[in-house]
Design an enzyme around this catalytic site. Structure first.
Site, PDB file in Angstrom:
ATOM      1  N   MET A   1      23.603  10.185   4.712  1.00 13.36           N
ATOM      2  CA  MET A   1      23.373  11.433   5.449  1.00 13.36           C
ATOM      3  C   MET A   1      23.510  11.211   6.951  1.00 13.36           C
ATOM      4  O   MET A   1      24.019  12.072   7.668  1.00 13.36           O
ATOM      5  CB  MET A   1      21.994  12.002   5.101  1.00 13.36           C
ATOM      6  CG  MET A   1      21.791  13.437   5.548  1.00 13.36           C
ATOM      7  SD  MET A   1      22.999  14.590   4.855  1.00 13.36           S
ATOM      8  CE  MET A   1      22.106  15.215   3.436  1.00 13.36           C
TER       9      MET A   1
ATOM     10  N   PHE B   1     -12.155  -7.760  13.114  1.00 10.20           N
ATOM     11  CA  PHE B   1     -11.004  -8.164  12.314  1.00 10.20           C
ATOM     12  C   PHE B   1     -10.653  -7.081  11.285  1.00 10.20           C
ATOM     13  O   PHE B   1     -11.522  -6.594  10.586  1.00 10.20           O
ATOM     14  CB  PHE B   1     -11.305  -9.493  11.595  1.00 10.20           C
ATOM     15  CG  PHE B   1     -10.190  -9.935  10.688  1.00 10.20           C
ATOM     16  CD1 PHE B   1      -8.945 -10.288  11.218  1.00 10.20           C
ATOM     17  CD2 PHE B   1     -10.374  -9.986   9.315  1.00 10.20           C
ATOM     18  CE1 PHE B   1      -7.910 -10.676  10.379  1.00 10.20           C
ATOM     19  CE2 PHE B   1      -9.338 -10.383   8.478  1.00 10.20           C
ATOM     20  CZ  PHE B   1      -8.097 -10.725   9.005  1.00 10.20           C
ATOM     21  N   GLN B   2      -9.405  -6.721  11.247  1.00 13.18           N
ATOM     22  CA  GLN B   2      -8.883  -5.667  10.353  1.00 13.18           C
ATOM     23  C   GLN B   2      -9.601  -4.331  10.545  1.00 13.18           C
ATOM     24  O   GLN B   2      -9.810  -3.593   9.592  1.00 13.18           O
ATOM     25  CB  GLN B   2      -8.930  -6.115   8.887  1.00 13.18           C
ATOM     26  CG  GLN B   2      -7.920  -7.233   8.595  1.00 13.18           C
ATOM     27  CD  GLN B   2      -7.674  -7.452   7.114  1.00 13.18           C
ATOM     28  OE1 GLN B   2      -8.548  -7.249   6.286  1.00 13.18           O
ATOM     29  NE2 GLN B   2      -6.457  -7.904   6.783  1.00 13.18           N
TER      30      GLN B   2
ATOM     31  N   GLU C   1       0.825  -1.210   0.000  1.00 11.41           N
ATOM     32  CA  GLU C   1       0.000   0.000   0.000  1.00 11.41           C
ATOM     33  C   GLU C   1       0.862   1.264   0.000  1.00 11.41           C
ATOM     34  O   GLU C   1       0.491   2.275  -0.581  1.00 11.41           O
ATOM     35  CB  GLU C   1      -0.941   0.017   1.204  1.00 11.41           C
ATOM     36  CG  GLU C   1      -2.115  -0.946   1.088  1.00 11.41           C
ATOM     37  CD  GLU C   1      -1.806  -2.332   1.623  1.00 11.41           C
ATOM     38  OE1 GLU C   1      -0.623  -2.598   1.957  1.00 11.41           O
ATOM     39  OE2 GLU C   1      -2.730  -3.167   1.707  1.00 11.41           O
TER      40      GLU C   1
ATOM     41  N   LYS D   1     -17.871  -1.407   4.710  1.00 11.04           N
ATOM     42  CA  LYS D   1     -18.190  -2.387   3.682  1.00 11.04           C
ATOM     43  C   LYS D   1     -19.683  -2.411   3.343  1.00 11.04           C
ATOM     44  O   LYS D   1     -20.071  -2.503   2.179  1.00 11.04           O
ATOM     45  CB  LYS D   1     -17.747  -3.776   4.164  1.00 11.04           C
ATOM     46  CG  LYS D   1     -17.749  -4.793   3.060  1.00 11.04           C
ATOM     47  CD  LYS D   1     -17.137  -6.105   3.494  1.00 11.04           C
ATOM     48  CE  LYS D   1     -17.145  -7.061   2.297  1.00 11.04           C
ATOM     49  NZ  LYS D   1     -16.588  -8.360   2.617  1.00 11.04           N
TER      50      LYS D   1
END
Lengths: 164, 553
Positions: free
Chosen positions: B463, B104-105, B42, B154
């Site tokens: 750096m 869940f999630q 993602e 959903k």
């Protein structure tokens, strides 16, 4: 010096956390915040008291304005305004002290709203100075708990506090 | 319905990754004309959308699922927010009846992204969805651009509401100011006329607003030297004789000295970041400051401003360029021209086995003539690119300025190439940064996106190592890679072309070969790991206090 902001916001979920979150993440000091509905449905009003100097206050106002749900902000610190706060104090009160305490409460035009065998709950409304004064007096008996609503304010006269 | 809204908004491409809570949206994508780019993480999707948006000027659109899908976007959203990139992010969410139950999630992504989005929505009611979508695109792409997130449960996705996309928009609390205040514009005109030592400092706002022609007009007609912040690179052609280079921590002598000596700074779409100003109270002590920006918050945030102008830069610059009268800057330009406007390039090495990193970037610059789109990651290679690549065109430098996100460059380059397929797109990466989103090699190969990746491989986090060398007594704590992968072979394993370069005389040829390849190419340049970025201003020092090498620390 404390500054008072009248903030009109859309009454949407999360608007309070947007405002509160802004203060904490930008490091602005918030003294109190009070929220309630207005005459217009869907619009709430927040009275926010901040302790900040002018350049920071300008940033506070600009940053608040940037929030999409914030509609309007007025700094009413300098305006002639009535400001009030409600405080509930639970004070230690043996039966022999109740009379004295009741006298103090009456002097401040407060109300005794609950009495138990060893404590009383007192309700008092007013500006900062008045609330601090009664707090100081009641400390002598022992304060068990304090709840304050935060300050709300309204500009005097026909002008709307949010500047409408 | 969401896809219809996308079409209405002119969205042709989205970047994303599917998952359980966003299956309904993906089901409608299955036979849609909207092209979905499946990345391999993602974070890759959100950076690709970011690169796409920076180069095209259109909003980047990202889709991901709930929970980990959404939280994987967080860095990319913060990155877009810091650099004011227009973006609309749609995340799936667990069904409304499960919200708040630690399902869940489930993750509270609107709560998580509150401080890093311009605005966000949890769309609980399908009837509200058209309005929310319309507002999201409007907010993301107007005023000071930024990411807007819509969290979509959903069950709300599953409802087919009659499609009714609003044409009008009215958000009570959102009315960005476009035209600059005429009174302030007049004051600015007067100040420019009277200035003896003016400098224009332009930033990302110039690129975003498209006001570069106006900027050029003002600079050339007024004979005013121009410095560009990192985000502004490309907003003014590097080949112009008035160009001073980049200011700040790794800025040129000319840019930093000019700012410190100026009597007028015309700050255009900049935010006086600490990397630019150095020690704030020592910054530009003699200068009056005109600050033009679309976001009123930026004015007076870090530095006191004499003439504030809030408005769209293009419009304000138009108003200025129409009416301003040039002052006399001849003497000032003589002085400014004595200072180095370019950073010294390390001479070609005596030993062919030692490749100086700056030389690689210089070669890319020579071969592409400053005309390519260059995406970078973050660190030394990013600063060397900013110093040595001579950007000629706006929207050609794609880099994480505000957040400084390692791993940004490669996916952003993919997005940039998809936005402008006719352009040559390079990603100049570090060996550390590249490994942070190396999985996107799959995306590049699968879609045949011919991005040319030049890894400036110094076997360390350059750096970090540089700061440890200069400020931490050379205690190189976890900044050097004793083991590094063979990037060329990794590229081959993914199906891309890979080349390893460890001789200086191969550099030029390798770049030319890469440009002729049709697919993605990974060039692994093994460079001198002891090289540092100079000039450098130590943190919280005045910006004319330049170190030209490490000897004066």
């Amino acid at each position: 010096m404390k500054k008072i902001l009248a903030v009109l916001v859309e009454d949407k979920p999360g608007v309070l956390s947007r405002v509160a979150g802004l203060f904490s993440r930008r490091g602005f000091n918030i003294d109190s915040i009070a929220v309630g509905e207005t005459t217009e449905p869907g619009i709430s009003r927040m009275t926010i008291t901040v302790e900040e100097d002018s350049p920071t206050l300008e940033q506070v106002v600009k940053q608040l304005n940037k929030l999409i749900n914030v509609i309007k902000i007025s700094n009413i610190t300098e305006d002639p305004a009535v400001s009030r706060e409600l405080m509930l104090i639970k004070v230690q009160a043996e039966p022999q002290n109740r009379g004295e305490i009741q006298q103090i409460v009456e002097t401040f035009r407060g109300k005794t709203v609950d009495v138990s065998p060893d404590s009383m709950v007192i309700e008092v409304t007013g500006d900062d100075e008045k609330l601090e004064a009664i707090k100081l007096l009641l400390q002598y008996y022992g304060i068990k708990e304090i709840v304050r609503t935060g300050k709300i304010a309204m500009v005097r006269g026909s002008k709307n506090s949010a500047g409408n | 319905m969401i896809l219809k809204a996308f079409q209405e908004e002119g969205v042709t491409r989205v970047f994303g990754y599917p998952g359980g809570a966003i299956l309904n949206l993906y089901d409608s994508l299955y036979d849609s004309s909207i092209c979905h780019v499946l990345t391999r993480h993602e974070q890759g999707a959100v950076h690709a959308a970011d690169g796409y948006a920076r180069v095209s000027g259109k909003p980047g659109v990202v889709t991901a699922t709930s929970g980990p899908g959404a939280t994987n976007l967080v860095t990319g959203i913060a990155n877009a927010y810091m650099d004011s990139v227009p973006m609309v992010v749609i995340t799936g969410q667990v069904p409304t009846f499960l919200i708040g139950t630690d399902a869940f999630q489930e993750a509270d992504i609107t709560g998580i992204t509150l401080p890093i989005t311009k605005h966000n929505y949890l769309a609980k009611d399908v009837e509200e969805l058209p309005r929310i979508l319309k507002e999201a695109f409007h907010i993301a792409t107007t005023g000071r651009c930024g990411p807007v997130l819509i969290d979509l449960p959903k069950d709300v996705q599953a409802l087919e509401e009659k499609y009714n996309y609003p044409q009008e928009i009215d958000i009570a609390g959102y009315k960005p100011n476009v035209e600059g205040h005429p009174g302030q514009v007049n004051r600015a005109i007067k100040a420019i006329k009277n200035a003896k030592k003016p400098v224009i400092m332009a930033g990302g706002g110039v690129v975003r607003s498209g006001g570069y022609h106006e900027l050029q007009e003002i600079a050339t007609r007024g004979n005013i030297p121009v410095t560009l912040t990192l985000m502004g690179l490309g907003g003014f052609p590097a080949s112009n004789h008035l160009y001073l280079g980049m200011p700040g921590m790794h800025g040129t002598r000319a840019a930093n000295y000019a700012l410190m000596e100026a009597d007028l700074i015309i700050a255009v779409g900049v935010r006086f970041d600490d990397r630019v100003t150095g020690k704030l109270d020592a910054f530009a002590p003699r200068a009056k400051i005109i600050h033009i920006d679309i976001d009123p918050v930026e004015i007076g945030k870090n530095i006191a401003v004499d003439i504030p102008i809030v408005g769209d830069l293009k419009r304000v610059l138009q108003a200025l360029s129409r009416r301003f009268q040039p002052g006399d800057t001849a003497e000032w330009l003589d002085k400014v021209n004595q200072w180095d406007k370019k950073v010294d390039l390390n001479p070609e090495p005596v030993d062919n086995k030692v490749i100086k990193p700056q030389q690689v970037i210089n070669k890319i610059n020579e071969i592409t003539g400053g005309e390519a789109i260059i995406a970078t990651d973050v660190g030394q290679h990013q600063m060397w690119t900013a110093q040595h690549y001579r950007f000629e065109k706006p929207r050609s430098f794609v880099s994480s300025g505000g957040l400084g996100t390692m791993g940004f460059g490669f996916p952003a380059a993919l997005g940039a190439k998809l936005a402008r397929p006719e352009e040559t797109v390079f990603c100049i990466a570090g060996d550390g940064s590249f490994q942070m989103n190396i999985q996107e090699l799959s995306t590049a190969v699968y879609y045949g996106i011919p991005v040319k990746v030049a890894i400036i491989n110094n076997s360390c986090l350059g750096m970090v190592r540089q700061w440890q060398e200069l400020f931490y007594n050379r205690r190189y704590s976890y900044s050097t890679f004793e083991y590094g992968p063979d990037f060329a072979r990794i590229a081959e394993a993914f199906g891309a072309k890979g080349m390893k370069v460890d001789q200086f005389d191969q550099v030029e040829e390798t770049i030319k070969t890469a440009m002729q390849e049709e697919g993605p190419v990974i060039m692994d340049f093994r460079v001198d790991s002891t090289e540092n970025v100079f000039p450098m201003v130590a943190p919280n020092q005045p910006i004319n206090n330049l170190m030209m090498d490490g000897s004066d620390v």
